[in-house]
Design an enzyme around this catalytic site. Structure first.
Site, mmCIF file in Angstrom:
data_model
loop_
_atom_site.group_PDB
_atom_site.id
_atom_site.type_symbol
_atom_site.label_atom_id
_atom_site.label_comp_id
_atom_site.label_asym_id
_atom_site.label_seq_id
_atom_site.Cartn_x
_atom_site.Cartn_y
_atom_site.Cartn_z
ATOM 1 N N ASP A 16 0.860 -1.176 0.000
ATOM 2 C CA ASP A 16 0.000 0.000 0.000
ATOM 3 C C ASP A 16 0.903 1.235 0.000
ATOM 4 O OD1 ASP A 16 -2.344 1.649 0.404
ATOM 5 O OD2 ASP A 16 -1.813 1.732 2.527
ATOM 6 N N ASP A 18 -0.206 5.213 0.924
ATOM 7 C CA ASP A 18 -0.464 6.176 2.003
ATOM 8 C C ASP A 18 -0.565 5.478 3.354
ATOM 9 O OD1 ASP A 18 -1.171 8.953 0.646
ATOM 10 O OD2 ASP A 18 -2.068 7.381 -0.581
ATOM 11 N N ASP A 192 -2.086 -0.357 5.983
ATOM 12 C CA ASP A 192 -2.299 0.300 7.274
ATOM 13 C C ASP A 192 -3.757 0.513 7.634
ATOM 14 O OD1 ASP A 192 -2.538 2.427 5.193
ATOM 15 O OD2 ASP A 192 -2.818 3.704 6.950
#
Length: 250
Positions: A16, A18, A192
């Site tokens: 991922d 961001d 996240d």
């Protein structure tokens, strides 16, 4: 911090962006890429035989801009668009999101702290700078999407996104794992957010493992507390494969 497993050349790595490779920012365009990240990703991509991909909610152009001149395999917009072997292919046709876009812009016009992001197949409404408006944002989009077929509401970190139903990071990773150079490897996914849980489920179902960056409940087997720590883990893998060469006597 929990000691993360050793990354090897037998793995396929999915990352991922961001909140994982970079720290979150008040606005999507304000994200800063840490010094050394692009060379690290480039080195890992080479050592993994090309089996390193970014799996993100962002559009393709955003990722290419942040990681330039590097162009990695990419599943963008939560897996609505794929890029393999430098060829971009839509994984799904875009729905008509006009009612959702209109509602999001109308709400943002009344509340300057909101930000509307119109992607190829989705509309995201960011409320990081106006978190007291969370319920209002949810209700406005939930109402507008009733006029659009085949979409669902996705909740992320201070963002709601209306996207095509059934499109998610887990599906993208599963599809990539059937393609060269990913096929036959052990998949690893790092993310996240709650939007990354489908990715964790996919890699673990395929015999790999997930890494959750930050706090919060997760099905991932491993955890890394910050993007900086994750970048350190990636850099350590790169250094392991590229040990410093001793200086030659001149």
């Amino acid at each position: 911090m929990q000691l993360l497993p050793q990354l090897t050349t037998a793995h396929a790595l999915f990352l991922d962006f961001d909140g994982t490779l970079t720290e979150l920012a008040p606005r999507p365009e304000a994200v800063r890429v840490a010094s050394g990240l692009v060379p690290t990703l480039s080195s890992l991509h080479a050592h993994l035989g090309g089996a390193l991909a970014i799996v993100t909610g962002r559009p393709e152009a955003d990722i290419d801009g942040f990681l330039a001149p590097l162009r990695l395999p990419l599943a963008s917009e939560h897996g609505a668009q794929y890029r393999l072997a430098d060829i971009s292919l839509p994984a799904i046709s875009p729905p008509d999101l006009a009612p959702v876009l209109q509602a999001a812009h109308a709400l943002a016009a009344r509340h300057p702290g909101l930000l509307v992001e119109h992607k190829r197949v989705s509309v995201a409404l960011h409320y990081r700078q106006a978190q007291h408006l969370e319920a209002l944002c949810h209700d406005a989009l939930a109402s507008a999407m009733q006029h659009v077929e085949g979409v669902e509401l996705l909740r992320g970190k201070c963002v709601f996104e209306v996207k095509p139903r059934g499109v998610h990071k887990g599906r993208a990773i599963t599809d990539f794992m059937t393609q060269t150079p990913f096929a036959g490897r052990i998949p690893v996914f790092v993310g996240d957010d709650v939007t990354d849980e489908a990715g964790f489920a996919a890699v673990q179902a395929l015999g790999g493992w997930g890494i959750k960056v930050g706090e919060g409940p997760t099905m991932a087997q491993h955890r890394c507390m910050t993007p900086a720590a994750l970048r350190g883990w990636l850099s350590a893998a790169r250094t392991h494969w590229n040990p410093p060469q001793p200086e030659r006597n001149r």
